[in-house]
Design a protein around this motif. Structure first.
Motif, PDB file in Angstrom:
ATOM      1  N   LEU A 109      41.884 -20.707-100.609  1.00  0.00           N
ATOM      2  CA  LEU A 109      40.776 -20.077-101.329  1.00  0.00           C
ATOM      3  C   LEU A 109      41.012 -20.149-102.838  1.00  0.00           C
ATOM      4  CD1 LEU A 109      38.172 -18.560-101.164  1.00  0.00           C
ATOM      5  CD2 LEU A 109      39.444 -16.449-100.971  1.00  0.00           C
ATOM      6  N   TYR A 110      42.274 -19.941-103.192  1.00  0.00           N
ATOM      7  CA  TYR A 110      42.613 -20.034-104.614  1.00  0.00           C
ATOM      8  C   TYR A 110      42.302 -21.432-105.135  1.00  0.00           C
ATOM      9  CZ  TYR A 110      45.386 -19.249-108.844  1.00  0.00           C
ATOM     10  OH  TYR A 110      45.797 -19.114-110.140  1.00  0.00           O
ATOM     11  N   GLY A 111      42.626 -22.402-104.323  1.00  0.00           N
ATOM     12  CA  GLY A 111      42.324 -23.789-104.702  1.00  0.00           C
ATOM     13  C   GLY A 111      40.835 -23.981-104.923  1.00  0.00           C
ATOM     14  N   LEU A 112      40.047 -23.443-104.007  1.00  0.00           N
ATOM     15  CA  LEU A 112      38.584 -23.563-104.140  1.00  0.00           C
ATOM     16  C   LEU A 112      38.111 -22.971-105.458  1.00  0.00           C
ATOM     17  CD1 LEU A 112      36.941 -22.486-100.791  1.00  0.00           C
ATOM     18  CD2 LEU A 112      37.061 -24.726-101.797  1.00  0.00           C
ATOM     19  N   VAL A 113      38.641 -21.793-105.728  1.00  0.00           N
ATOM     20  CA  VAL A 113      38.227 -21.081-106.937  1.00  0.00           C
ATOM     21  C   VAL A 113      38.609 -21.892-108.168  1.00  0.00           C
ATOM     22  CG1 VAL A 113      38.791 -19.065-108.319  1.00  0.00           C
ATOM     23  CG2 VAL A 113      38.220 -18.801-105.926  1.00  0.00           C
ATOM     24  N   LEU A 114      39.823 -22.456-108.105  1.00  0.00           N
ATOM     25  CA  LEU A 114      40.285 -23.231-109.256  1.00  0.00           C
ATOM     26  C   LEU A 114      39.417 -24.477-109.459  1.00  0.00           C
ATOM     27  CD1 LEU A 114      44.116 -22.924-108.824  1.00  0.00           C
ATOM     28  CD2 LEU A 114      42.761 -22.045-110.709  1.00  0.00           C
ATOM     29  N   ILE A 115      39.022 -25.080-108.363  1.00  0.00           N
ATOM     30  CA  ILE A 115      38.159 -26.258-108.497  1.00  0.00           C
ATOM     31  C   ILE A 115      36.860 -25.859-109.179  1.00  0.00           C
ATOM     32  CG2 ILE A 115      36.792 -27.938-107.227  1.00  0.00           C
ATOM     33  CD1 ILE A 115      39.032 -28.040-105.183  1.00  0.00           C
ATOM     34  N   GLU A 116      36.343 -24.745-108.743  1.00  0.00           N
ATOM     35  CA  GLU A 116      35.090 -24.274-109.336  1.00  0.00           C
ATOM     36  C   GLU A 116      35.257 -24.039-110.838  1.00  0.00           C
ATOM     37  OE1 GLU A 116      31.483 -21.808-107.681  1.00  0.00           O
ATOM     38  OE2 GLU A 116      32.681 -23.353-106.813  1.00  0.00           O
ATOM     39  N   GLY A 132      37.222 -25.672-112.697  1.00  0.00           N
ATOM     40  CA  GLY A 132      37.510 -26.926-113.383  1.00  0.00           C
ATOM     41  C   GLY A 132      38.980 -27.137-113.666  1.00  0.00           C
ATOM     42  N   ASN A 133      39.826 -26.311-113.112  1.00  0.00           N
ATOM     43  CA  ASN A 133      41.266 -26.471-113.345  1.00  0.00           C
ATOM     44  C   ASN A 133      41.852 -27.316-112.219  1.00  0.00           C
ATOM     45  OD1 ASN A 133      43.890 -26.239-113.969  1.00  0.00           O
ATOM     46  ND2 ASN A 133      43.900 -24.015-114.160  1.00  0.00           N
ATOM     47  N   GLN A 134      41.678 -28.628-112.348  1.00  0.00           N
ATOM     48  CA  GLN A 134      41.969 -29.500-111.211  1.00  0.00           C
ATOM     49  C   GLN A 134      43.451 -29.621-110.921  1.00  0.00           C
ATOM     50  OE1 GLN A 134      39.916 -33.119-111.026  1.00  0.00           O
ATOM     51  NE2 GLN A 134      38.020 -32.024-110.750  1.00  0.00           N
ATOM     52  N   ASN A 135      44.244 -29.633-111.965  1.00  0.00           N
ATOM     53  CA  ASN A 135      45.672 -29.869-111.721  1.00  0.00           C
ATOM     54  C   ASN A 135      46.303 -28.724-110.936  1.00  0.00           C
ATOM     55  OD1 ASN A 135      45.752 -32.314-112.956  1.00  0.00           O
ATOM     56  ND2 ASN A 135      45.965 -31.406-114.992  1.00  0.00           N
ATOM     57  N   LEU A 136      46.001 -27.527-111.383  1.00  0.00           N
ATOM     58  CA  LEU A 136      46.560 -26.379-110.684  1.00  0.00           C
ATOM     59  C   LEU A 136      46.000 -26.320-109.271  1.00  0.00           C
ATOM     60  CD1 LEU A 136      48.399 -24.019-110.822  1.00  0.00           C
ATOM     61  CD2 LEU A 136      46.558 -22.632-111.731  1.00  0.00           C
ATOM     62  N   ALA A 137      44.710 -26.633-109.158  1.00  0.00           N
ATOM     63  CA  ALA A 137      44.074 -26.617-107.843  1.00  0.00           C
ATOM     64  C   ALA A 137      44.813 -27.555-106.896  1.00  0.00           C
ATOM     65  CB  ALA A 137      42.625 -27.029-107.965  1.00  0.00           C
ATOM     66  N   ARG A 138      45.178 -28.712-107.411  1.00  0.00           N
ATOM     67  CA  ARG A 138      45.875 -29.686-106.576  1.00  0.00           C
ATOM     68  C   ARG A 138      47.212 -29.112-106.105  1.00  0.00           C
ATOM     69  NH1 ARG A 138      45.932 -34.006-110.194  1.00  0.00           N
ATOM     70  NH2 ARG A 138      43.675 -34.048-110.186  1.00  0.00           N
ATOM     71  N   THR A 139      47.924 -28.513-107.027  1.00  0.00           N
ATOM     72  CA  THR A 139      49.232 -27.937-106.663  1.00  0.00           C
ATOM     73  C   THR A 139      49.054 -26.860-105.603  1.00  0.00           C
ATOM     74  OG1 THR A 139      49.522 -28.055-109.034  1.00  0.00           O
ATOM     75  CG2 THR A 139      51.362 -27.234-107.768  1.00  0.00           C
ATOM     76  N   VAL A 140      48.097 -26.001-105.837  1.00  0.00           N
ATOM     77  CA  VAL A 140      47.895 -24.879-104.927  1.00  0.00           C
ATOM     78  C   VAL A 140      47.502 -25.362-103.546  1.00  0.00           C
ATOM     79  CG1 VAL A 140      46.369 -22.947-104.481  1.00  0.00           C
ATOM     80  CG2 VAL A 140      47.348 -23.230-106.735  1.00  0.00           C
ATOM     81  N   LEU A 141      46.587 -26.319-103.525  1.00  0.00           N
ATOM     82  CA  LEU A 141      46.143 -26.834-102.225  1.00  0.00           C
ATOM     83  C   LEU A 141      47.292 -27.535-101.513  1.00  0.00           C
ATOM     84  CD1 LEU A 141      42.595 -28.097-103.107  1.00  0.00           C
ATOM     85  CD2 LEU A 141      43.185 -26.285-101.529  1.00  0.00           C
ATOM     86  N   MET A 142      48.124 -28.192-102.320  1.00  0.00           N
ATOM     87  CA  MET A 142      49.273 -28.867-101.734  1.00  0.00           C
ATOM     88  C   MET A 142      50.192 -27.842-101.076  1.00  0.00           C
ATOM     89  SD  MET A 142      50.363 -32.124-103.825  1.00  0.00           S
ATOM     90  CE  MET A 142      51.348 -31.335-105.023  1.00  0.00           C
TER      91      MET A 142
END
Lengths: 559, 924
Positions: free
Chosen positions: A163-170, A172-182
């Motif tokens: 969910l955090y990844g989703l929020v981050l994507i929204e 626009g923080n793609q790099n962190l989103a990638r890490t989190v989703l990973m």
């Protein structure tokens, strides 16, 4: 505009409607295929964690999620019921004071979905004079804050991370989103939604390769799907075929193989796969639009109409169904109706790429080039790697007699799909037009087309013709011969054959290779038309020349 | 729905409605307007609010309040109070319904309304009346959800002003805007570094560009406006900020951050009309200032517009312009294609009446633009291909005006670059207009094209195009030698000539434009500009307004009228007129009238700089500086150059750069600083290399200077070889006018090498060229060279030389630069000295000779040496002093002789050891 999140929501709802009795976690476990079969397969594999891994698929041991239901059982169940009834805010409210990981996730997720729902509504309410204004999910900011704190404190489960990844994507923080989703997929690999979010963040192969993913068979699914998105169809196909050995009854894998084959333009195969798929899973709508495209390309009227009827009965308000019906009408030649259905598909999902492109095609058929160009351009703006739309743009401009302008678009499409002979041929024809008359460039393009498996064999013929036109008879003869060989191999007949034979006959005669010329001429005699007469007279001429050859020599020495 | 939805009702519009109500119903107000002017001022303010296009976003309530404070004078606080209380009292949908039905009452025309005493009856068809009607209509078509949204937004709109401290949420920025923010910060950081150390003017210009991100500026202004009402802790710096003296307008202040972008604060685009106006304005600005408009700042604004109005495709066009002027080829192509794909060439402005009735797609305009783009990037072949396509499509679509413009573009293309591309392209069988055979030269094709284009433009009554076609024609007449069009081959008479009369005629015809444009002004366009100017003016005299409350309104009306007048002539017309003056200046330069050239350049520089592109302005400055260098020496020229360079920083460096190199070269040659000369010459050569498309002028200039450097280094044969090849090149590309100069140079080379006999034919050829092309000044200098050649053949030709010089003297003294004049004078005195009749005077020690006779020789020498000293032309100066010393010696004036000899020695020393230290070079 139906966003990814929206689609997700839809899947979510579907599955939760289907099996509301199931626990949240198991319904979260969606494979990209939301049908029951795929679900079953997923469950099988999760329940099967202790069994030996299938051969050839690497895997890590499954982390067992600790259960904290004991603490918040009643509240949680109430909230879950509300959630299943799509009363998101209510669900979130119930869980307000709950601190369990699961409860926290459900609360946050419910809030997120509530925000998404409101966003969708606002998008329609706020439609401005010049298009839709940008509605935002208002829950995102507070969710981000909460989740980031949770993550910092280390009390977040993989779903929370997702969910955090989703929020981050929204945000626009793609790099962190990638890490989190990973992190999320590494600790809990069966959450396909997290994988697909991760995949949407892998826009280049470099990014994909830079991911550090622990070995698990879900990774193979992910990679296969990511390769497909990155247009590495062959790699994706091998991955899927490999996976199919293990999951031999998966409809999802079959459909994905069909998709890859479709992109490789192996229509026969696609048709076979889909026939089987629809036997197993007759109410399937997903990906079936691709099947309809194949049927369209093969002009199977009845099969397409049958398919259209079937999906219409299953679920008429799906973009795929609308597309299939659009295809059906297009094949029937009723382009207005077809446009109507494509429009409906786009209303259901504004970013439905193939509908834009197909609508563009329809407008081209209707000779409404501005509308076609608009439709294609929208497709291109949604996905700039859609070579079909670029090609369509080029075609539309060429139709209007603007070959030079069209070249820009052809170049784009050729750049994206450089092994498609049709694109090269289109570009060559553009160069060849009377207005541009850039024959050298046209020859270059045809050469490329000929080198990448030109099915209709236009390129060879054109190459021969152009060379002949430029007075390079040697090259022309070479290509005519190649073309001839190919026609013989494929047992095709036609005016091209006659033309090739005639040219070769004349060429050989000029080169004083009379025997060869004679062979070509005799072959020409099998055809009707003026060429036959020409061949006859040529044969006659050559024979008299042969017989008079010595005579002429003598005459020559006479005076 | 479509018509109604084009005008969405927003909190700001509600505020404007409230203001309108106050304006129209003054009796309701407890303190009525103290004077008519005050009342009018409010009216004007409201008008400006609805019309101005200085920004894309609607102002927030704070901005409105601070502006009201300025215009309201004594009434200000009351107006503000009334406005805020009225707007914040709207708290339920029903309030809104009553509000708008009240609004309807203001409108005149309906009999049912009871007219009160003081009421201003708002004509429903006036601009304000229309605005009100649109608002009411927009409200009436709102759905219930829409009304709810409006209410929420009004709440936010008021809350921002009324709440003292914001809740934590409001400080949060949402991600995308955060990105925007940080991006613009980066941009500003760059900008800061860049601006650092540059002159004020540049900063001003930058600021002007950056001021367009007004959502940044508004915040700080608004905060300052609030200081009196509410206890807000503002950073002291932001007050300082308002004075406009800071060097970076984007200093990021923590205190104001929350207002930049906040996730709940709704931002509303202004009306379509205003946004379009804004975009037009920006397009003009980009075209005018070229690369000096900050790329990223503007890109950010465009991105914001795109986000708020995805269907406004004009944005793509602005993207295109922006990347075009920042030399980003790929982005330019991409955006151009994108724009025309979406708009089909018909999405324009509301206020441009559709020319021609058919509303079909106009892709030919896309082709025209693409052609111009290729031209700009220096791809003549592609440009020509595209323009040819444009001609064809315009013919097919029978879009005559586009055809006319395309033809003009082709003319432009072939006159600028045409001579450097071989005749192959235009001459091929698919030539656009007529099937001209390939045997016709480029120049002749161009002539035919120009005529054709002019004819078309005239018949279509496209006045601007006619004028610019006349200009092109004048340019053509200026630069091209006329030959009879139909006679070819060796037997045809080869009478070459140019026609100054034609040039003059064309220039005059072009100037007719100013009397004709009146019929085609679009009043709406000026309307918006006027409002914008008025609003901008409002903020300027802030301090004085507060002090003199009664008089201020009157003052501002003057300012207002001035604004209105200044914008009454369309910019494009001014631009064309300006370029006609520019052309006049260069025409006179060619024909050899220095004062007239200078005057025309000055006229341009004083009257047309506001409306012309900065590259043109730079060109004019270059011309003036050149003039300065020729007539007042390098010192003046260099200091002027420095000013100009600072002013046109990064705009069009190339013109000024070339000029700088030219001046440096000239000076180095004079000072016999050959190494530097060679270096500068090489730099020029680099500029002339074909990376950015071939500029023939520059190429010619570079090799001409190369030849001259070689000549100065006494490498005669090499110099002659370079000059020869240059001649051949000019001949090949039909640059006959330029050839006169080259011939003269050849004569010069032979003169210096001591082969006067070989030099004579060249000088004579140059002379005859000059004569037939009316190059008077060049002719005078050719005559001078001829005289020098004769003189060097022996003293018995001195008489002939003297006659020649005397013939040329009026021209030289009237129009020539320092160098030419000095040369003429020295040559003249040399003639006197070597004349056999004077040799008595030299050899025979005849002291009885009258004083004037020696003055005849001495006076020119003195003047020449003065002028040469200004130029630091050591070689010639030494010669002058040498001659002077000899004469003084003969005359027995020993003191003067010593003086002259000392000067001679000084110059010879300087000539032999060129010093590396150059004070003037440090100046640059």
């Amino acid at each position: 505009m139906l966003t990814v999140a929206q689609e997700r929501q839809r899947y979510w709802q579907q599955s939760s409607w289907l099996e509301s009795s199931k626990t949240l976690r198991s319904s979260l476990l969606q494979t990209p295929d939301s049908s029951g079969e795929a679900q079953a397969f997923a469950e099988d594999s999760t329940n099967d964690v202790t069994s030996t891994p299938p051969a050839g698929v690497s895997y890590v041991s499954t982390p067992v999620m600790e259960e904290d239901e004991v603490v918040d059982g009643d509240f949680y169940l109430l909230a879950k019921s509300y959630f299943d009834c799509r009363e998101y805010r209510r669900a979130a409210h119930v869980l307000q004071d709950q601190t369990g990981k699961k409860a926290t996730f459900l609360r946050c997720y419910a809030l997120y979905l509530a925000g998404e729902k409101r966003k969708e509504e606002e998008m329609i309410e706020l439609e401005g004079p010049l298009g839709k204004s940008d509605a935002v999910n208002r829950e995102v900011a507070s969710l981000e804050r909460e989740l980031s704190i949770l993550r910092k404190n280390g009390i977040i489960d993989p779903f929370g991370l997702y969910l955090y990844g989703l929020v981050l994507i929204e945000k626009g923080n793609q790099n962190l989103a990638r890490t989190v989703l990973m992190e999320s997929v590494n600790s809990y690999p069966w959450n396909w939604s997290a994988w697909s979010e991760l995949q949407s963040l892998c826009t280049t192969i470099e990014i994909l390769n830079s991911l550090t993913l622990s070995n698990h068979w879900m990774k193979e699914f992910f990679l296969a799907s990511a390769y497909q998105e990155l247009r590495m169809h062959n790699e994706s196909l091998t991955k899927y075929e490999h996976l199919q050995n293990t999951f031999s009854f998966s409809n999802y894998i079959r459909a994905q193989i069909a998709k890859a084959q479709y992109c490789l333009r192996e229509f026969e195969q696609v048709e076979v796969i889909f026939e089987e798929l629809l036997r197993n899973d007759p109410y399937r709508v997903e990906d079936v639009d691709m099947y309809s495209n194949v049927l369209y390309a093969k002009e199977c009227f009845s099969a397409l109409s049958y398919l259209a009827h079937r999906v219409f009965m299953t679920d008429k308000y799906r973009p795929e169904s609308c597309c299939i019906i659009g295809n059906y009408y297009s094949l029937k030649g009723q382009h207005e109706k077809s446009v109507l259905y494509f429009r409906r598909a786009l209303k259901l999902n504004k970013n439905y790429l193939s509908a834009w492109t197909l609508m563009g095609h329809e407008y081209v058929e209707m000779k409404n080039t501005p509308a076609a160009i608009d439709a294609y351009r929208r497709a291109v703006d949604i996905n700039p790697r859609d070579y079909r739309a670029w090609y369509g743009l080029g075609q539309a401009y060429e139709m209007m007699g603007m070959p030079f302008y069209a070249l820009h678009y052809f170049k784009k499409s050729v750049f994206l799909q450089s092994n498609d002979s049709r694109l090269w041929i289109a570009m060559a024809q553009c160069y060849e037009t009377d207005q541009l008359h850039m024959l050298e460039e046209a020859i270059k393009c045809y050469r490329r087309a000929a080198s990448c498996n030109d099915r209709e064999a236009i390129a060879l013929h054109q190459l021969a013709k152009l060379h002949a036109e430029l007075g390079r008879s040697e090259e022309a003869a070479l290509y005519y011969k190649k073309d001839l060989e190919r026609m013989e191999a494929e047992e095709r007949e036609g005016p091209n054959m006659v033309e090739a034979l005639l040219f070769l006959a004349q060429h050989c005669r000029e080169q004083k290779r009379f025997e060869e010329a004679e062979v070509y001429c005799t072959r020409l005699l099998d055809y009707t038309g003026p060429e036959k007469e020409t061949a006859k007279s040529m044969l006659r001429g050559m024979r008299t020349a042969e017989s008079s050859f010595p005579l002429m020599d003598i005459e020559h020495f006479h005076p | 729905m479509a018509a109604a939805s084009a005008f969405a009702i927003t909190p700001h519009k509600v505020s404007v409605c409230v203001l309108l109500q106050m304006y129209a119903l003054p009796t309701q107000a407890t303190p009525p307007f103290s004077s008519v002017s005050q009342h009018n001022r409010l009216g004007l303010y409201i008008l400006s609010l609805t019309k101005s296009y200085d920004d894309i976003l609607e102002p927030k309530l704070e901005d409105l309040i601070s502006q009201l404070r300025e215009i309201g004078g004594s009434l200000g606080p009351w107006l503000i109070d009334h406005l805020t209380s009225r707007v914040s009292s709207l708290s339920s949908p029903d309030d809104l319904f009553t509000f708008f039905s009240e609004m309807r009452g203001i409108l005149g025309g309906s009999d049912s309304v009871v007219i009160e005493d003081n009421q201003v009856i708002l004509d429903p068809n006036s601009i304000l009346g229309m605005f009100l009607r649109r608002c009411v209509l927009a409200f009436n078509v709102l759905s219930f959800e829409g009304v709810c949204h409006l209410l929420t937004n009004i709440g936010i709109y008021c809350k921002e002003v009324l709440s003292n401290c914001m809740p934590y949420e409001l400080h949060r920025l949402d991600g995308s805007s955060n990105d925007l923010e940080s991006l613009s910060e980066c941009e500003n950081m760059d900008l800061e570094n860049f601006v650092f150390g540059k002159v004020n003017e540049e900063i001003e210009e930058r600021k002007e560009a950056t001021e367009r991100v007004s959502f940044h500026l508004h915040a700080t202004q608004a905060i300052c406006g609030l200081v009196e009402d509410v206890e807000v802790v503002t950073d002291p710096r932001s007050k300082h900020h308002d004075k406009g003296t800071e060097d970076c307008p984007h200093v990021h202040r923590p205190g104001t951050e929350s207002q930049d972008v906040d996730p709940y604060g709704e931002v509303f685009l202004r009306t379509n009309w205003q946004v379009q106006g804004y975009l037009t304005e920006q397009a003009d600005a980009i075209e005018k200032h070229g690369g000096s408009v900050s790329f990223n700042t503007f890109e950010l604004i465009l991105r914001q517009i795109k986000k708020l109005a995805p269907e406004l495709h004009r944005v793509h066009y602005l993207h295109y312009l922006n990347s075009l002027y920042h030399d980003d080829y790929f982005a330019a192509v991409e955006n151009l294609h994108c724009y025309f794909d979406y708009s089909a060439g018909i999405e324009g402005f509301d206020f441009v009446p559709p020319s021609g009735s058919n509303n079909s797609a106009r892709y030919e305009i896309a082709l025209l633009c693409l052609g111009m783009m290729h031209f700009y990037f220096g791809h003549p072949k592609q440009a020509l291909l595209v323009l040819t396509e444009a001609v064809r499509i315009s013919q097919v679509q029978s879009n005559d005006s586009c055809l006319a413009y395309t033809l003009a573009a082709i003319c432009n293309l072939s006159s600028e670059i045409g001579s450097s591309i071989t005749a192959g392209i235009l001459g091929t069988s698919y030539s656009p207009v007529t099937s001209m055979g390939s045997s016709v030269s480029v120049a002749q094709q161009l002539f035919v094209l120009l005529k054709e284009s002019l004819k078309r433009a005239e018949s279509l009554k496209l006045k601007r195009l006619v004028a610019s076609n006349h200009l092109a024609m004048a340019k053509f007449d200026l630069m091209h030698v006329q030959r009879p069009l139909l006679s070819f081959g060796p037997k045809a008479s080869m009478r070459l000539k140019t026609c100054p009369v034609n040039v003059c005629k064309e220039l005059r015809l072009c100037s007719h434009l100013i009397s004709e444009f009146a019929s085609e002004t679009s009043t709406v366009a000026t309307d918006g500009a006027f409002s914008t100017a008025w609003l901008k003016n409002l903020t300027k005299p802030m301090g004085s307004l507060v002090l003199t409350q009664e008089n201020e309104s009157g003052e501002n009306f003057h300012a207002l009228q001035f604004c209105a007048q200044s914008s009454s002539i369309p910019r494009s017309v001014l631009q064309i007129l300006g370029s006609s003056y520019l052309l006049r200046a260069s025409a006179w330069e060619t024909y050899g009238s220095a004062p007239l050239a200078r005057i025309n350049a000055l006229v341009y520089a004083t009257c047309f700089t506001d409306s012309s592109s900065s590259s043109d302005t730079a060109l004019v400055h270059a011309k003036l500086i050149q003039h300065l260098a020729a007539f007042q020496g390098y010192k003046e020229a260099f200091s002027a150059l420095k000013v100009a360079e600072e002013r046109f920083l990064s705009v069009s460096r190339s013109v000024l750069l070339v000029l700088k190199l030219q001046l440096l070269h000239e000076r180095a040659l004079h000072r016999a600083h050959l190494k530097l000369a060679q270096q500068v010459c090489d730099e020029l050569g680099v500029l002339a290399s074909s990376v950015m498309g071939v500029d023939m002028e520059l190429k010619r200039e570079a090799s001409l200077r190369h030849a001259r450097t070689l000549l100065a280094a006494k490498q005669f044969s090499e110099a002659a070889a370079v000059a020869h090849s240059l001649f051949c090149m000019c001949y090949k590309f039909n640059m006959q006018v330029e050839n006169a100069t080259i011939l003269l140079l050849l004569a010069e080379i032979h003169k210096k090498s001591g082969n006067a006999v070989l030099g004579l034919p060249y000088a004579l050829a140059s002379l005859s060229f000059c004569q037939s092309f009316n190059l008077d000044l060049l002719k005078a200098s050719a005559t001078l060279t001829l005289a020098e050649l004769w003189l060097s053949l022996g003293s018995n030709h001195a008489k002939r030389a003297l006659t020649l010089i005397h013939g040329a003297l009026p021209m030289i003294l009237g129009h020539g630069g320092l160098e030419l004049r000095a040369r003429a004078r020295i040559a003249e005195s040399k003639c006197y000295l070597s004349d056999p009749s004077y040799s008595d005077f030299l050899c025979g020690f005849i002291f009885s000779l009258v004083f004037e006779d020696s003055e005849v020789v001495l006076d020119p020498l003195r003047q020449a040496s003065d002028e040469l000293q200004v130029l630091e032309y050591h070689e010639l100066a030494a010669e002058g002093f040498y001659l002077m010393a000899i004469i003084f010696d003969k005359l027995g004036k020993l003191e003067e002789r010593e003086e002259a000899a000392a000067s001679f020695k000084k110059h010879v020393m300087a000539l032999e050891n060129p010093q590396d230290e150059d004070p003037l070079l440090n100046l640059l």
